[in-house]
Design a protein around this motif. Structure first.
Motif, PDB file in Angstrom:
ATOM      1  N   ILE A   7       0.488   9.431  11.836  1.00 24.06           N
ATOM      2  CA  ILE A   7       0.358   9.497  10.385  1.00 24.06           C
ATOM      3  C   ILE A   7      -0.297   8.226   9.834  1.00 24.06           C
ATOM      4  O   ILE A   7      -0.706   8.197   8.677  1.00 24.06           O
ATOM      5  N   GLU A   8      -0.423   7.185  10.674  1.00 28.09           N
ATOM      6  CA  GLU A   8      -1.034   5.931  10.215  1.00 28.09           C
ATOM      7  C   GLU A   8      -1.665   5.225  11.398  1.00 28.09           C
ATOM      8  O   GLU A   8      -1.107   5.214  12.502  1.00 28.09           O
ATOM      9  N   LEU A   9      -2.834   4.645  11.171  1.00 26.21           N
ATOM     10  CA  LEU A   9      -3.490   3.860  12.207  1.00 26.21           C
ATOM     11  C   LEU A   9      -4.390   2.821  11.556  1.00 26.21           C
ATOM     12  O   LEU A   9      -4.684   2.883  10.366  1.00 26.21           O
ATOM     13  N   ALA A  10      -4.809   1.856  12.369  1.00 27.87           N
ATOM     14  CA  ALA A  10      -5.751   0.835  11.910  1.00 27.87           C
ATOM     15  C   ALA A  10      -7.160   1.308  12.248  1.00 27.87           C
ATOM     16  O   ALA A  10      -7.456   1.619  13.405  1.00 27.87           O
ATOM     17  N   LEU A  11      -8.015   1.396  11.241  1.00 24.43           N
ATOM     18  CA  LEU A  11      -9.383   1.865  11.444  1.00 24.43           C
ATOM     19  C   LEU A  11     -10.242   0.726  11.989  1.00 24.43           C
ATOM     20  O   LEU A  11     -10.263  -0.379  11.422  1.00 24.43           O
ATOM     21  N   VAL A  20     -13.272  10.064  11.107  1.00 25.10           N
ATOM     22  CA  VAL A  20     -14.173  10.926  10.331  1.00 25.10           C
ATOM     23  C   VAL A  20     -14.018  12.378  10.773  1.00 25.10           C
ATOM     24  O   VAL A  20     -13.966  13.295   9.944  1.00 25.10           O
ATOM     25  N   ASP A  21     -13.898  12.610  12.096  1.00 17.95           N
ATOM     26  CA  ASP A  21     -13.699  13.972  12.595  1.00 17.95           C
ATOM     27  C   ASP A  21     -12.372  14.551  12.099  1.00 17.95           C
ATOM     28  O   ASP A  21     -12.284  15.739  11.780  1.00 17.95           O
ATOM     29  N   VAL A  28      -7.814  12.227   4.832  1.00 17.01           N
ATOM     30  CA  VAL A  28      -7.637  10.861   5.338  1.00 17.01           C
ATOM     31  C   VAL A  28      -7.652   9.907   4.147  1.00 17.01           C
ATOM     32  O   VAL A  28      -8.544   9.988   3.288  1.00 17.01           O
ATOM     33  N   VAL A  29      -6.665   9.036   4.088  1.00 13.63           N
ATOM     34  CA  VAL A  29      -6.589   8.020   3.032  1.00 13.63           C
ATOM     35  C   VAL A  29      -6.941   6.674   3.646  1.00 13.63           C
ATOM     36  O   VAL A  29      -6.267   6.204   4.569  1.00 13.63           O
ATOM     37  N   LEU A  30      -8.015   6.070   3.167  1.00 14.99           N
ATOM     38  CA  LEU A  30      -8.449   4.748   3.644  1.00 14.99           C
ATOM     39  C   LEU A  30      -7.893   3.685   2.707  1.00 14.99           C
ATOM     40  O   LEU A  30      -8.085   3.768   1.489  1.00 14.99           O
ATOM     41  N   SER A  87     -12.563  13.377   2.861  1.00 15.57           N
ATOM     42  CA  SER A  87     -12.456  14.785   3.254  1.00 15.57           C
ATOM     43  C   SER A  87     -13.835  15.270   3.675  1.00 15.57           C
ATOM     44  O   SER A  87     -14.828  14.975   3.002  1.00 15.57           O
ATOM     45  N   GLN A  88     -13.875  16.021   4.784  1.00 15.39           N
ATOM     46  CA  GLN A  88     -15.156  16.513   5.304  1.00 15.39           C
ATOM     47  C   GLN A  88     -16.148  15.371   5.514  1.00 15.39           C
ATOM     48  O   GLN A  88     -17.356  15.527   5.323  1.00 15.39           O
ATOM     49  N   GLY A  89     -15.607  14.207   5.899  1.00 12.38           N
ATOM     50  CA  GLY A  89     -16.457  13.063   6.202  1.00 12.38           C
ATOM     51  C   GLY A  89     -16.963  12.301   5.005  1.00 12.38           C
ATOM     52  O   GLY A  89     -17.709  11.322   5.155  1.00 12.38           O
TER      53      GLY A  89
END
Length: 286
Positions: A7-11, A20-21, A28-30, A87-89
């Motif tokens: 549910i959470e990661l470091a980009l 992105v995929d 996805v919340v940045l 959303s959708q890249g």
């Protein structure tokens, strides 16, 4: 990337394509932050709590702008914290600076799918595995209580058939309107027909013949009801006994009532059909 667990990661540069995929199927919340700006890290922490509460409805990807300057530059980040919804890249919403939790949650709700849709997708994935019908059934049962339409009823009927709950599967398929009777529906109807044929045993046919000849023979009625329940034709079996109880609760020395209650107990507290007949019995008792 298994977004059911994450549910959470470091980009980073290494996983940006995966994120992105992921946005093709999941919001996805940045959250852009920097160690030198504590308020931006606090925003990431608040969003992390929201991600946990959202139960997988979105993936939070935090971006350390001091370590990932190329990513920050790509998204043209000019202030911290900055939050973007992907959303959708593509970015579809967001804000820079501080926002109250209520405002953030309101923004998210505009773009998040209902929780029942995630449960439905999870249940379908479990059904596809072929060995998790009970888990899928339990999920679909809870979703169907909220959304009673063909998109849920069909996989729910599928799970019921896999578990041998023919009566519930038949009830569900009977609710499907003509417009939703697609190939999936037809395949389930075929499975139902096979299940009903398999449940029509020689023993049941013999007992049905004896019952038709003398419907007042309570011993035969009880044996037929037991055979029907054993063949996963619970509704027919319970209806046979309840027909008598509706007229006389003490019929056959109370044995009809005892067998009826034993059947309900065996079906379990969570069985909707059993609960329906429990309520009918209580209405007679009280």
């Amino acid at each position: 990337m298994d977004t059911q667990q994450v549910i959470e990661l470091a980009l980073t540069r290494d996983n940006i394509q995966q994120v992105v995929d992921t946005s093709l199927n999941q919001l996805v919340v940045l959250c852009f932050h920097a160690r030198s700006q504590p308020e931006s890290q606090a925003m990431c922490s608040r969003l992390g709590n929201m991600a946990k509460g959202a139960q997988g409805r979105f993936l939070l990807a935090t971006v350390d702008c001091e370590a990932e300057m190329e990513i920050a530059s790509y998204f043209r980040i000019q202030a911290l914290p900055t939050v973007l919804l992907l959303s959708q890249g593509q970015p579809i919403d967001g804000f820079a600076g501080e926002r109250a939790d209520a405002d953030i949650e309101s923004m998210l709700e505009k773009h998040l799918p209902p929780l029942w849709q995630l449960k439905l997708a999870e249940a379908k994935a479990l059904l596809a595995k072929g060995d998790a019908a009970q888990q899928a059934h339990d999920l679909l049962k809870s979703v169907y209580q909220e959304v009673k339409d063909a998109t849920v009823a069909l996989p729910f009927a599928d799970a019921c058939l896999l578990l041998g709950d023919i009566a519930t599967a038949q009830q569900l398929l009977d609710t499907i309107g003509l417009a939703d009777q697609d190939g999936y529906f037809q395949s389930l109807k075929a499975k139902l027909t096979l299940a009903l044929e398999a449940a029509d045993t020689p023993e049941i046919r013999q007992l049905q013949q004896a019952f038709e000849q003398n419907s007042d023979d309570y011993g035969v009625r009880i044996e037929l009801a037991r055979a029907l329940v054993a063949a996963h034709r619970e509704e027919e079996g319970l209806a046979l006994l309840f027909e008598v109880l509706g007229k006389d609760l003490g019929a056959h020395g109370g044995q009809i009532k005892q067998v009826f209650m034993d059947m309900l107990t065996a079906m379990g507290q969570g069985n909707s059909l059993a609960n329906q007949y429990r309520r009918k019995l209580y209405s007679l008792l009280y």
